[in-house]
Write a protein that holds these residues in place. Structure first.
Motif, PDB file in Angstrom:
ATOM      1  N   ARG A   9      15.224  -2.360   6.959  1.00 50.27           N
ATOM      2  CA  ARG A   9      16.041  -1.795   5.879  1.00 50.27           C
ATOM      3  C   ARG A   9      15.237  -0.813   5.020  1.00 50.27           C
ATOM      4  NH1 ARG A   9      20.536  -2.882   4.179  1.00 50.27           N
ATOM      5  NH2 ARG A   9      19.959  -2.871   1.957  1.00 50.27           N
ATOM      6  N   ASP A  10      14.045  -0.480   5.478  1.00 50.66           N
ATOM      7  CA  ASP A  10      13.200   0.507   4.802  1.00 50.66           C
ATOM      8  C   ASP A  10      12.820   0.060   3.392  1.00 50.66           C
ATOM      9  OD1 ASP A  10      11.711   2.834   4.904  1.00 50.66           O
ATOM     10  OD2 ASP A  10      13.278   4.029   3.933  1.00 50.66           O
ATOM     11  N   ILE A  11      12.626  -1.232   3.234  1.00 52.37           N
ATOM     12  CA  ILE A  11      12.178  -1.796   1.956  1.00 52.37           C
ATOM     13  C   ILE A  11      10.662  -1.964   2.027  1.00 52.37           C
ATOM     14  CG2 ILE A  11      12.306  -3.806   0.422  1.00 52.37           C
ATOM     15  CD1 ILE A  11      15.156  -4.252   1.562  1.00 52.37           C
ATOM     16  N   PRO A  12       9.928  -1.529   1.026  1.00 53.64           N
ATOM     17  CA  PRO A  12       8.468  -1.700   1.054  1.00 53.64           C
ATOM     18  C   PRO A  12       8.095  -3.168   1.268  1.00 53.64           C
ATOM     19  CG  PRO A  12       9.100  -0.246  -0.746  1.00 53.64           C
ATOM     20  CD  PRO A  12      10.382  -0.814  -0.195  1.00 53.64           C
ATOM     21  N   ALA A  13       7.204  -3.420   2.194  1.00 57.18           N
ATOM     22  CA  ALA A  13       6.815  -4.791   2.515  1.00 57.18           C
ATOM     23  C   ALA A  13       5.447  -4.782   3.178  1.00 57.18           C
ATOM     24  CB  ALA A  13       7.840  -5.451   3.436  1.00 57.18           C
ATOM     25  N   GLN A  14       4.775  -5.923   3.078  1.00 56.01           N
ATOM     26  CA  GLN A  14       3.537  -6.152   3.809  1.00 56.01           C
ATOM     27  C   GLN A  14       3.624  -7.521   4.478  1.00 56.01           C
ATOM     28  OE1 GLN A  14       0.194  -5.760   1.118  1.00 56.01           O
ATOM     29  NE2 GLN A  14       0.068  -3.550   1.423  1.00 56.01           N
ATOM     30  N   LEU A  15       3.009  -7.618   5.651  1.00 53.20           N
ATOM     31  CA  LEU A  15       2.898  -8.895   6.356  1.00 53.20           C
ATOM     32  C   LEU A  15       1.433  -9.279   6.410  1.00 53.20           C
ATOM     33  CD1 LEU A  15       3.962 -11.244   8.141  1.00 53.20           C
ATOM     34  CD2 LEU A  15       3.634  -9.715  10.114  1.00 53.20           C
ATOM     35  N   LEU A  16       1.092 -10.399   5.793  1.00 53.98           N
ATOM     36  CA  LEU A  16      -0.259 -10.946   5.880  1.00 53.98           C
ATOM     37  C   LEU A  16      -0.205 -12.118   6.856  1.00 53.98           C
ATOM     38  CD1 LEU A  16      -3.197 -11.131   5.054  1.00 53.98           C
ATOM     39  CD2 LEU A  16      -2.498 -12.446   3.028  1.00 53.98           C
ATOM     40  N   TYR A  17      -0.772 -11.898   8.028  1.00 51.77           N
ATOM     41  CA  TYR A  17      -0.684 -12.856   9.134  1.00 51.77           C
ATOM     42  C   TYR A  17      -2.047 -13.489   9.379  1.00 51.77           C
ATOM     43  CZ  TYR A  17      -0.744 -14.221  14.098  1.00 51.77           C
ATOM     44  OH  TYR A  17      -0.916 -14.884  15.285  1.00 51.77           O
ATOM     45  N   PHE A  18      -2.081 -14.830   9.412  1.00 47.17           N
ATOM     46  CA  PHE A  18      -3.312 -15.561   9.680  1.00 47.17           C
ATOM     47  C   PHE A  18      -3.206 -16.234  11.048  1.00 47.17           C
ATOM     48  CE2 PHE A  18      -3.319 -15.447   5.011  1.00 47.17           C
ATOM     49  CZ  PHE A  18      -4.624 -15.040   4.762  1.00 47.17           C
ATOM     50  N   PRO A  19      -3.947 -15.766  12.045  1.00 41.61           N
ATOM     51  CA  PRO A  19      -3.853 -16.371  13.376  1.00 41.61           C
ATOM     52  C   PRO A  19      -4.488 -17.749  13.457  1.00 41.61           C
ATOM     53  CG  PRO A  19      -5.565 -14.690  13.335  1.00 41.61           C
ATOM     54  CD  PRO A  19      -4.853 -14.603  12.015  1.00 41.61           C
ATOM     55  N   ASP A  20      -5.301 -18.122  12.457  1.00 44.07           N
ATOM     56  CA  ASP A  20      -6.054 -19.375  12.516  1.00 44.07           C
ATOM     57  C   ASP A  20      -5.690 -20.350  11.404  1.00 44.07           C
ATOM     58  OD1 ASP A  20      -7.039 -17.668  10.589  1.00 44.07           O
ATOM     59  OD2 ASP A  20      -9.153 -18.196  10.918  1.00 44.07           O
TER      60      ASP A  20
END
Length: 679
Positions: A641-652
């Protein structure tokens, strides 16, 4: 005269320097000993506790035991294994059993075993040598035996079998896992074919025996309580917790059992269809107390204290009219009293229950308390206690005159130098006309004529609450306040500490009354405090709080930014990817294929078309409570939807971050995100 003047100037300068306090930083959260697992010697001379000290240079930590003499001698470090925990005194106070992964002549490093050490100091002696590790030691009254638990293959009759099977698995090139039933994974671990079993070990010989060789987990893998097994005072039987239902994934029906040491006769004691845990014999041996929930499938039901009379075979609910859940509890020395904790409006208070009359009296009501211990004559209680501006320390309560004495000062050297804010407590009229409570923390150098952004923190559960302690749950409020933010923590409907009706109110209403409470709380704070900048509001939540952030995004645009940590996005797909199915079954009213509307009515995924607010999404790959796919879907919806966002992904990481470098980085990312929209 000149010398006196110079001396006075130096003294004043030193005093001013000593009085100056600095801002709190992330490293401060882990720069002092963190204590837990308090234990009092039966002769009342010493306390011992587990102390964790972090090395901030390499993000490691060492856990050792500290002895706290009660004769005024300062506390001192008792062990140096750096992997030592769970201290337990022998009945004669001469020996301390503890768990250690220190390694030894017959022990592998990082394999936890029971060790014994003389109370006067000296060399520790390894007691167990079991390849599947030992945990949670509990002494028999005569000091000859210790119970412990270990996770073993139920069809293996000895440790050689367990060891060989583990070695074969490790050596095999095939890492695939084959399942034909639930549960197949739990929290952050995949089911590996093992069961929790209770063992009895001889203190002199080290020989041990599996007491629960069933194809069941005893103690259970979930909701088992803190004290899951113990010997009867005469040593004739063991009591423990076990769930015998066929499909554990949909059951909270843990029960209390006893097992005869002599003939192995197994007896189910508890009768509730709900969760029964924490069995504990009275000193006289006549009674067996335990915590009990009445309703099947509801993990947040009220925990009542049940007294089972072993002579008359009768049950008595001693807290039926006490509208709070019972936390940890201990018997007084003469079986006349039980001391217990209970959450009440953000505090965890210590109470005394008189067995004969049923009278309940709050003894310590101004802190977050745990690890209650009692002297052999009943005159003194010892416990850990924390507040919003001081981490846990050891305290003593005098049962005769009601006075309280602080015994340790682990936090003083650091906390005396920090500029911390004492929180304010508020309440307002929330949804359904109910009184809702909250905590407000202001920036440490607060000026009422300035305007400040407000950050709203939303707790998980949903049937938990914000405690009035030096908080580590998701966010430390002092860290956030020090960024120049007003920090609000609100306990919406569903929160614990305000009565069971208030807890029950969240069921089948996840996005209803709790959501209203949060917005009404912000309205109340804005109306009461002109210093809040209404154009700079942010909300942060984890677990259920993360769900609420996702829900908020589809309901209102009054927030400048949001932070969603480990939250559900789509209630139906969340059901099919979680593990403890009893939870959504209760919260949303049954199976999703039978009550689809119950899941959809408060599902954030149904309101993506309303999303407008920039959101930071945080999730871990090893989260099996709220599957990582929920975070990925939320982030995808925002960016699509073109909304500013960040994904902080922790694989561990799993549902909660455990590694210090990851926790530090999460703080950095979140603070940067908030600064972008609030400063």
């Amino acid at each position: 005269m000149k010398k006196s003047l110079i001396l006075l100037v130096l003294v004043l300068a030193a005093s001013t320097q000593a009085d100056q306090k600095r801002q709190i930083i992330f490293n401060d959260l882990y720069s002092f000993p963190q204590i837990k697992n308090l234990s009092l010697s039966p002769d009342n001379r010493n306390l011992i506790c587990e102390s964790k000290i972090y090395n901030l240079e390499d993000d490691s930590y060492a856990t050792n035991l500290w002895l706290v003499p009660l004769n005024g001698i300062p506390a001192y470090q008792f062990t140096n294994g750096n992997h030592d925990s769970s201290p337990r005194w022998s009945p004669d106070s001469k020996t301390i059993a503890f768990i250690s992964a220190r390694g030894g002549d017959s022990a592998e490093v990082n394999i936890s075993q029971i060790w014994l050490m003389p109370a006067g100091g000296g060399e520790a002696r390894q007691l167990t040598n079991i390849s599947t590790e030992a945990d949670d030691p509990v002494w028999s009254k005569d000091g000859r035996m210790i119970l412990f638990e270990s996770s073993v293959y139920p069809d293996c009759e000895n440790d050689n079998c367990n060891r060989q099977r583990d070695e074969d698995k490790a050596a095999s090139k095939i890492k695939a896992k084959l399942y034909d039933d639930l549960l197949f994974r739990h929290y952050k671990y995949w089911e590996d074919g093992k069961r929790n079993h209770i063992f009895k070990v001889d203190v002199q010989t080290g020989e041990y025996q599996n007491l629960t060789p069933f194809d069941k987990d005893a103690p259970p893998i979930a909701l088992a309580g803190d004290h899951r097994y113990c010997f009867s005072p005469d040593g004739s039987e063991v009591t423990f917790v076990m769930n015998t239902d066929t499909v554990i994934a949909v059951s909270t029906n843990n029960d209390i059992f006893t097992l005869s040491i002599k003939n192995r006769q197994l007896t189910r004691i508890s009768t509730s269809p709900g969760n029964d845990t924490d069995p504990c014999y009275s000193p006289s041996g006549r009674y067996l107390a335990y915590r009990s929930m009445a309703r099947a499938g509801f993990e947040a039901d009220q925990k009542d204290l049940i007294i089972y009379d072993r002579t008359r075979k009768t049950f008595t609910n001693k807290t039926e009219s006490f509208d709070r859940s019972i936390g940890e509890f201990i018997w007084g020395p003469y079986s006349k009293y039980i001391y217990f904790t209970a959450v009440d409006k953000g505090w965890i208070k210590i109470h005394r229950l008189t067995i004969k009359s049923g009278e309940i009296k709050a003894l310590v009501d101004d802190g977050v308390c745990s690890d209650i211990q009692i002297s052999s004559n009943g005159n003194h209680l010892y416990y850990l206690k924390a507040t919003a501006t001081r981490h846990y320390e050891i305290f003593e309560y005098n049962n005769k005159n009601g006075s309280e004495t602080r015994l340790t000062h682990y936090t003083d050297s650091l906390f005396s130098r920090l500029n911390l804010s004492e929180p304010e407590y508020f309440r307002f009229e929330g949804a359904r006309g109910d009184s809702v409570h909250g905590i407000l923390t202001l920036p440490p150098d607060f000026t009422p004529t300035r305007q400040y952004p407000l950050t709203l923190l939303i707790h998980g559960g949903p049937q938990w609450c914000w405690l009035r302690n030096f908080n580590y749950y998701g966010w430390n409020t002092q860290i956030l306040a020090d960024q120049g933010y007003v920090v609000a923590q609100i306990d919406p409907h569903g929160s614990r500490g305000y009565g069971q009706d208030f807890v029950d109110a969240v069921t089948d209403d996840w996005g209803g009354a709790p959501y209203e409470d949060l917005l009404l709380g912000i309205d109340y704070l804005i109306a009461e405090h002109e210093y809040i900048d209404t154009t700079k509001l942010a909300a942060l939540g984890r677990s259920y709080g993360g769900y609420m952030i996702n829900w908020i995004n589809g309901q209102t645009d009054r927030f400048a930014c949001l932070v969603s940590v480990s939250g559900d996005f789509d209630n139906i797909s969340a059901y099919y990817s979680t593990e403890e199915l009893w939870f959504p079954n209760w919260e949303f009213g049954g199976w999703p294929w039978e009550n689809k509307e119950g899941y959809l009515k408060h599902s954030p995924a149904e309101y993506v078309h309303n999303f407008k607010t920039p959101t930071l999404v945080i999730h871990g790959q090893l989260d099996y409570r709220v599957d990582v796919s929920q975070g990925l879907m939320m982030f995808t919806a925002l960016r699509a939807r073109d909304i500013p966002a960040q994904l902080l992904y922790f694989p561990d990481e799993g549902h909660s971050l455990m590694k210090l470098h990851n926790i530090r980085y999460q703080y950095e990312v979140q603070l940067d995100w908030l600064a972008e929209y609030l400063k």
